[in-house]
Design an enzyme around this catalytic site. Structure first.
Site, short mmCIF file in Angstrom:
data_model
loop_
_atom_site.label_atom_id
_atom_site.label_comp_id
_atom_site.label_asym_id
_atom_site.label_seq_id
_atom_site.Cartn_x
_atom_site.Cartn_y
_atom_site.Cartn_z
N ASN A 15 42.15 -49.29 2.53
CA ASN A 15 42.63 -48.84 1.09
C ASN A 15 43.28 -47.54 1.51
O ASN A 15 43.16 -46.90 2.28
CB ASN A 15 41.31 -48.80 0.41
CG ASN A 15 40.36 -48.50 0.64
OD1 ASN A 15 40.06 -47.16 1.15
ND2 ASN A 15 38.97 -49.00 1.11
N GLY A 32 39.95 -56.26 -3.02
CA GLY A 32 39.97 -57.59 -2.77
C GLY A 32 41.27 -58.44 -2.99
O GLY A 32 41.19 -59.70 -3.04
N SER A 60 39.50 -50.22 -5.56
CA SER A 60 38.69 -50.57 -4.49
C SER A 60 37.33 -50.19 -4.50
O SER A 60 36.98 -49.15 -5.26
CB SER A 60 39.40 -49.57 -3.08
OG SER A 60 38.67 -49.37 -2.21
N HIS A 83 41.65 -45.39 4.43
CA HIS A 83 40.34 -45.75 5.07
C HIS A 83 40.81 -46.97 5.72
O HIS A 83 41.07 -48.14 4.91
CB HIS A 83 39.19 -45.59 4.11
CG HIS A 83 37.94 -46.13 4.92
ND1 HIS A 83 37.68 -45.98 6.01
CD2 HIS A 83 37.30 -47.39 4.40
CE1 HIS A 83 36.56 -46.59 6.36
NE2 HIS A 83 36.27 -47.50 5.16
N HIS A 85 39.08 -50.14 8.94
CA HIS A 85 38.27 -50.29 9.86
C HIS A 85 39.06 -50.66 11.33
O HIS A 85 38.86 -51.79 11.67
CB HIS A 85 37.38 -51.36 9.71
CG HIS A 85 36.29 -50.98 8.66
ND1 HIS A 85 35.24 -51.68 8.38
CD2 HIS A 85 36.15 -49.73 7.70
CE1 HIS A 85 34.39 -50.99 7.19
NE2 HIS A 85 35.13 -49.82 6.91
N ASP A 108 48.90 -32.83 19.98
CA ASP A 108 49.90 -32.57 18.87
C ASP A 108 49.54 -32.68 17.37
O ASP A 108 50.39 -32.40 16.65
CB ASP A 108 50.97 -33.60 19.29
CG ASP A 108 52.25 -33.10 20.47
OD1 ASP A 108 52.11 -31.74 20.63
OD2 ASP A 108 52.46 -34.07 21.06
N HIS A 159 30.68 -46.58 11.14
CA HIS A 159 31.52 -47.08 10.11
C HIS A 159 33.00 -47.00 10.66
O HIS A 159 33.45 -48.25 11.05
CB HIS A 159 31.18 -45.88 8.84
CG HIS A 159 32.04 -46.55 7.58
ND1 HIS A 159 32.21 -45.86 6.46
CD2 HIS A 159 33.04 -47.61 7.35
CE1 HIS A 159 32.91 -46.46 5.52
NE2 HIS A 159 33.33 -47.84 6.20
N TYR A 217 58.37 -26.75 17.03
CA TYR A 217 58.70 -28.44 17.31
C TYR A 217 59.56 -29.12 16.06
O TYR A 217 59.43 -28.68 15.01
CB TYR A 217 57.34 -29.20 17.55
CG TYR A 217 57.71 -30.62 17.64
CD1 TYR A 217 57.69 -31.10 18.94
CD2 TYR A 217 57.67 -31.48 16.60
CE1 TYR A 217 58.10 -32.59 19.18
CE2 TYR A 217 57.68 -32.84 16.63
CZ TYR A 217 57.89 -33.31 18.04
OH TYR A 217 58.00 -34.78 18.21
ZN LIG Z 1 34.66 -48.80 5.22
#
Ligand SMILES: [Zn+2]
Length: 223
Positions: A15, A32, A60, A83, A85, A108, A159, A217
């Protein structure tokens, strides 16, 4: 939609949210809904307590986590949160290890390791779980004397990864970079299990030339 495009998520995983410039509301992905079906009108507008103020879909399920991060960190440097996974970063999170700084790619982007917030305790898991998740991230950076403006990514033990930035594009960029750093670090340890992090002087050289007061930079109009 860039989350699956960059290989950070399968199905509806992941999300992203974006804070309003006034800092009162944020927009977040609905819960979903397949990425291919997402449209601007599907985004849910919520306040900083996570209450929906506009939109016809449920936000979410991680909305309370995002709300905590904006309440604590929201501003010019933290205007969007991602976020996922994504597998390599999640592997480090599941191993409950911060990602050591093994090279200049990492230096960096942040001034040392990718921090790893600890597992939540049972009371937090059984309580306001998503809110507690956000509070654990905030607490961990504060305990480590790290500033979210300078450390735009973290993993949470057991997680997965969280990243943020001034804009959604920057937040996604940091999530993609985190995934790459996680992949590189694992390969590094596979090739040489005794490897040590690079010296602080090299970390500082790379971090500060991009982010320090005398940053040189890129082009001078880079923000
Ligand atoms: Zn999660």
């Amino acid at each position: 939609m860039e989350i699956p495009r960059r290989g950070l998520a399968i199905y509806t995983f992941g999300n992203v949210s974006v804070l309003d410039r006034g800092g009162t509301f944020f927009a977040i992905k609905p819960s979903g809904v397949p990425y291919d079906d997402l449209a601007p009108a599907d985004m849910v507008i919520v306040d900083l307590d996570g209450n929906t103020v506009d939109g016809g879909l449920n936000p979410s399920s991680d909305t309370p986590t995002h709300a905590v991060l904006y309440r604590e960190w929201g501003g010019p440097s933290v205007g969007a949160v991602v976020h996922t996974h994504s597998p390599w970063a999640t592997a480090w999170a599941q191993a409950r290890r911060p990602i050591p700084c093994y090279g200049t790619t990492q230096a960096d982007h942040l001034p040392g390791e990718v921090p790893c917030a600890p597992l939540l305790d049972n009371a937090a898991i059984e309580g306001a779980y998503e809110k507690e998740t956000g509070m654990a991230l905030v607490r961990h950076l504060a305990d480590a004397s790290l500033d979210p403006a300078g450390v735009p990514m973290i993993i949470q033990a057991g997680h997965g990864p969280f990243a943020w930035g001034a804009t959604p594009e920057k937040a996604i960029y940091h999530a993609v970079v985190l995934e790459e750093l996680a992949r590189m670090a694992l390969h590094t340890e596979t090739i040489n299990s005794g490897i040590e992090k690079i010296p602080k002087v090299l970390i500082d050289k790379h971090y500060l030339r991009k982010h320090g007061p005398g940053a040189y930079y890129g082009q001078s109009n880079d923000s």
